[in-house]
Design an enzyme around this catalytic site. Sequence first.
Site, mmCIF file in Angstrom:
data_model
loop_
_atom_site.group_PDB
_atom_site.id
_atom_site.type_symbol
_atom_site.label_atom_id
_atom_site.label_comp_id
_atom_site.label_asym_id
_atom_site.label_seq_id
_atom_site.Cartn_x
_atom_site.Cartn_y
_atom_site.Cartn_z
ATOM 1 N N ASP A 21 -44.375 49.301 22.912
ATOM 2 C CA ASP A 21 -43.152 49.101 23.695
ATOM 3 C C ASP A 21 -42.744 47.641 23.567
ATOM 4 O OD1 ASP A 21 -41.133 49.900 25.438
ATOM 5 O OD2 ASP A 21 -42.526 50.796 26.862
ATOM 6 N N HIS B 154 -34.795 44.146 21.516
ATOM 7 C CA HIS B 154 -35.477 44.676 22.708
ATOM 8 C C HIS B 154 -36.734 45.463 22.357
ATOM 9 C CE1 HIS B 154 -32.410 43.764 25.848
ATOM 10 N NE2 HIS B 154 -31.714 43.534 24.749
HETATM 11 P P1 ADQ Z 1 -36.584 51.469 27.391
HETATM 12 O O1 ADQ Z 1 -37.278 52.065 26.210
HETATM 13 O O2 ADQ Z 1 -35.494 52.247 27.989
HETATM 14 O O3 ADQ Z 1 -36.039 50.006 27.070
HETATM 15 P P2 ADQ Z 1 -38.114 50.395 29.762
HETATM 16 O O4 ADQ Z 1 -38.277 48.959 29.511
HETATM 17 O O5 ADQ Z 1 -39.294 51.023 30.430
HETATM 18 O O6 ADQ Z 1 -37.800 51.230 28.463
HETATM 19 O O7 ADQ Z 1 -36.865 50.597 30.680
HETATM 20 C C1 ADQ Z 1 -36.542 51.834 31.278
HETATM 21 C C2 ADQ Z 1 -35.504 51.541 32.338
HETATM 22 O O8 ADQ Z 1 -34.879 52.755 32.741
HETATM 23 C C3 ADQ Z 1 -36.101 50.897 33.583
HETATM 24 O O9 ADQ Z 1 -35.371 49.766 33.917
HETATM 25 C C4 ADQ Z 1 -35.949 51.961 34.647
HETATM 26 O O10 ADQ Z 1 -35.652 51.476 35.939
HETATM 27 C C5 ADQ Z 1 -34.750 52.731 34.140
HETATM 28 N N1 ADQ Z 1 -34.807 54.072 34.705
HETATM 29 C C6 ADQ Z 1 -35.875 54.838 34.863
HETATM 30 N N2 ADQ Z 1 -35.537 55.976 35.475
HETATM 31 C C7 ADQ Z 1 -34.228 55.907 35.678
HETATM 32 C C8 ADQ Z 1 -33.289 56.774 36.258
HETATM 33 N N3 ADQ Z 1 -33.628 57.931 36.697
HETATM 34 N N4 ADQ Z 1 -32.010 56.375 36.282
HETATM 35 C C9 ADQ Z 1 -31.647 55.180 35.807
HETATM 36 N N5 ADQ Z 1 -32.498 54.317 35.245
HETATM 37 C C10 ADQ Z 1 -33.752 54.686 35.186
HETATM 38 C C11 ADQ Z 1 -35.923 49.176 25.897
HETATM 39 C C12 ADQ Z 1 -37.238 48.884 25.180
HETATM 40 C C13 ADQ Z 1 -38.245 48.330 26.180
HETATM 41 C C14 ADQ Z 1 -37.673 47.078 26.834
HETATM 42 C C15 ADQ Z 1 -36.288 47.337 27.368
HETATM 43 C C16 ADQ Z 1 -35.629 46.047 27.843
HETATM 44 O O11 ADQ Z 1 -37.742 50.080 24.582
HETATM 45 O O12 ADQ Z 1 -39.466 48.014 25.536
HETATM 46 O O13 ADQ Z 1 -38.518 46.709 27.914
HETATM 47 O O14 ADQ Z 1 -35.435 47.909 26.396
HETATM 48 O O15 ADQ Z 1 -35.641 45.082 26.862
#
Ligand code: ADQ
Length: 504
Positions: free
Chosen positions: A388, A176
Amino acid sequence: MKTHTDNKAGNYKRLVIVSNRLPIYLEKTNEKYEIRQGSGGLVTALAPVLRNRGGLWIGCSLSTDFENFDSLFRDAQKNIGYNLKPVVLTSEEIKKYYYGFANEIIWPLFHDLQSRCNFDPDYWTTYQEVNKKFAHVVFQNTKKDDYIWVHDYHLMNIAQELKTLESSQKIGFFLHIPFPPLDIFLKLPWRLELLRALLEFDLIGFQTMRDRRNFIQCVRTLIKDVAIFGKGQVITIQSRDRKIKVGSFPISIDYKFFSEQTETKEVADCAWYIHENIGDRQIILGVDRLDYTKGILERLKAFEKALIKYPDLKGKVIFIQIVVPSRVDIPEYQLLRTEIEQMVGNINGRFTKYGWVPVQYIFRSINRYELIAHYRTAEIALITPLKDGMNLVAKEYCACSKENGVVILSEFAGASAQLQKGAIMVNPYDVETIADALYHGYTMPKQERQIRMKKLRQGIKRHDIFWWVESYIQAAFTEKLYNFPVLEDYDFATPAKSLNDMET
Ligand code: ADQ
């Protein structure tokens, strides 16, 4: 609801997801345990897939209090539509494998921040032991015709461990986070062991072509007697008597869920409330887990710069930065939190006027409907990770935003390759350019906003989370991929800057 028998490509019976954490966790409130859904990209992406197909999810609960564990999990799985199998780790294992190897070595290294790494050999030893423990749980709880799909950098050794148990199932891996360029990967003391372990999977999936290219270059440099052939999204590595498929599969979101939720009354009321409080000012929105890779400090500097360089923004925009607490037991993350809070304080201290506070800072996990309401109502999403894997927030914003939302996106997010045609692309280290992008977004005519957003939404809708899982499973079981677009790389030479540069 789809079941395992609907899958077009596979002749497997059941999908088994293996990840560091289960998608739920137990929280003790008033001497009682409550089940909660985990946050973060991996859970948001995969929970709808298993809900849709059924199957089994194996992962650790990061809880060391085991009272009534099994019965609580039995209750949880009745409600969520798939089975759960917890892997139990000791606190020492969690410390060295999770906080140590995963968070102090692989996470910074794979995000190109090698100076933050702590290459402690003890971490590697525990990482191997924990992967072995996971492999045993997988071995004991799966059958011959299950498809085992391992997720992320915590579990890169599992296939190798399963082979020593003489497991014969097909086993795939998806990373990921980014895979680093050769020069950075070479710093890892266990680089050869890790690459060899990865080559024990049957299919290795990356988010982008960039990551796959980096991986292939590391394999070519470090492993003797490999041949690489094929072209397109999935290529093959021949290593001794094994063929390993390697592909790029950009992860996505449940577009339908997000866009439908946006229309609910609960979300609409919340969105109205958020905007009602600030009048006709435009909202600039940032949403991130607390992490140094997300570029939050640089983003705040850029916002400050924009207020200085473009004084007409004063009183006209509000920057809402939501930070979801994450890894808060690690001192580096505590320091980052303090730095963010100081910077927010400085900006607000310097620019606040009666009736206008430039930065609204939220440090807590908000409800899903509140999150969607923020997406729906914000005029500009400012998404500037330093690096990312993908960045799901960018895709979620597009699925939920009004037709005229603007996305400002980092060139170093995996999502940049797919979203470059509709977003304003920025280098997250370049504070000056982000400030210009903010002004560009603020002043962008409605028609241009609509054309860009339409393009973004169409792409995400077509390539949603279910498309992602089908593509991966197809690649695992077939030689030829159907219904698969030609994936692009991010084009650093000619990022689309204005409407004239874009094909409409
Ligand atoms: P993350 O580093 O966690 O993921 P990201 O892809 O932005 O980063 O995902 C964050 C997730 O957290 C989003 O789906 C968002 O909806 C959720 N989120 C935000 N606020 C929230 C809240 N208050 N409660 C619950 N959920 C919340 C890792 C990698 C990324 C990659 C993803 C998926 O670092 O690059 O995109 O996995 O592969």
